[in-house]
Design a protein around this motif. Structure first.
Motif, PDB file in Angstrom:
ATOM      1  N   ASP A 150       0.842  -1.197   0.000  1.00 11.77           N
ATOM      2  CA  ASP A 150       0.000   0.000   0.000  1.00 11.77           C
ATOM      3  C   ASP A 150       0.878   1.249   0.000  1.00 11.77           C
ATOM      4  O   ASP A 150       1.814   1.344   0.793  1.00 11.77           O
ATOM      5  N   PHE A 176      -6.375  -8.614   3.218  1.00 12.88           N
ATOM      6  CA  PHE A 176      -6.709  -8.358   1.816  1.00 12.88           C
ATOM      7  C   PHE A 176      -6.944  -6.867   1.606  1.00 12.88           C
ATOM      8  O   PHE A 176      -7.444  -6.174   2.506  1.00 12.88           O
ATOM      9  N   ASP A 177      -6.598  -6.381   0.422  1.00 11.73           N
ATOM     10  CA  ASP A 177      -6.848  -4.985   0.089  1.00 11.73           C
ATOM     11  C   ASP A 177      -8.351  -4.728   0.079  1.00 11.73           C
ATOM     12  O   ASP A 177      -9.143  -5.583  -0.306  1.00 11.73           O
ATOM     13  N   GLY A 178      -8.724  -3.541   0.510  1.00 12.43           N
ATOM     14  CA  GLY A 178     -10.131  -3.156   0.512  1.00 12.43           C
ATOM     15  C   GLY A 178     -10.318  -1.884   1.296  1.00 12.43           C
ATOM     16  O   GLY A 178      -9.378  -1.357   1.907  1.00 12.43           O
ATOM     17  N   PRO A 179     -11.544  -1.389   1.306  1.00  9.47           N
ATOM     18  CA  PRO A 179     -11.796  -0.103   1.963  1.00  9.47           C
ATOM     19  C   PRO A 179     -11.561  -0.130   3.469  1.00  9.47           C
ATOM     20  O   PRO A 179     -11.118   0.870   4.037  1.00  9.47           O
ATOM     21  N   GLU A 180     -11.840  -1.249   4.125  1.00  9.04           N
ATOM     22  CA  GLU A 180     -11.643  -1.307   5.573  1.00  9.04           C
ATOM     23  C   GLU A 180     -10.163  -1.294   5.926  1.00  9.04           C
ATOM     24  O   GLU A 180      -9.742  -0.647   6.884  1.00  9.04           O
ATOM     25  N   LYS A 181      -9.359  -2.013   5.151  1.00  8.48           N
ATOM     26  CA  LYS A 181      -7.907  -1.998   5.395  1.00  8.48           C
ATOM     27  C   LYS A 181      -7.351  -0.600   5.146  1.00  8.48           C
ATOM     28  O   LYS A 181      -6.558  -0.096   5.945  1.00  8.48           O
ATOM     29  N   ALA A 182      -7.792   0.046   4.076  1.00  9.17           N
ATOM     30  CA  ALA A 182      -7.322   1.394   3.764  1.00  9.17           C
ATOM     31  C   ALA A 182      -7.689   2.364   4.888  1.00  9.17           C
ATOM     32  O   ALA A 182      -6.866   3.182   5.306  1.00  9.17           O
ATOM     33  N   THR A 183      -8.906   2.252   5.386  1.00  7.75           N
ATOM     34  CA  THR A 183      -9.348   3.120   6.476  1.00  7.75           C
ATOM     35  C   THR A 183      -8.559   2.839   7.748  1.00  7.75           C
ATOM     36  O   THR A 183      -8.134   3.763   8.449  1.00  7.75           O
ATOM     37  N   ASP A 229      -0.690  -4.741   6.473  1.00  3.66           N
ATOM     38  CA  ASP A 229      -0.688  -4.685   5.016  1.00  3.66           C
ATOM     39  C   ASP A 229      -0.383  -6.059   4.428  1.00  3.66           C
ATOM     40  O   ASP A 229      -0.992  -6.465   3.439  1.00  3.66           O
TER      41      ASP A 229
END
Length: 62
Positions: free
Chosen positions: A3, A37-44, A33
């Motif tokens: 990320d 898995f990549d996704g909106p919750e991980k990004a947030t 990271d």
């Protein structure tokens, strides 16, 4: 895929007393990271972790 926000968790360039406050957040961010898995919750989650890291580093300046 790594990320792009992770660059903001680097701490090696900081003075030692600020590295102490920053390093645990960088370590956790890299682990999350790698594990999630990549996704909106991980990004947030990474964004909020960065906000917390910034607060604690600023607290260490005082």
């Amino acid at each position: 895929m790594k990320d792009p926000i992770l660059k903001y968790f680097d701490y090696e360039h900081l003075p030692e007393h600020l590295q102490t406050a920053s390093k645990p957040f960088g370590d956790l961010a890299r682990q999350m990271d790698a594990d999630l898995f990549d996704g909106p919750e991980k990004a947030t989650g990474l964004r909020k972790l960065l906000e917390a890291k910034d607060c604690f580093v600023r607290a260490a300046l005082q």
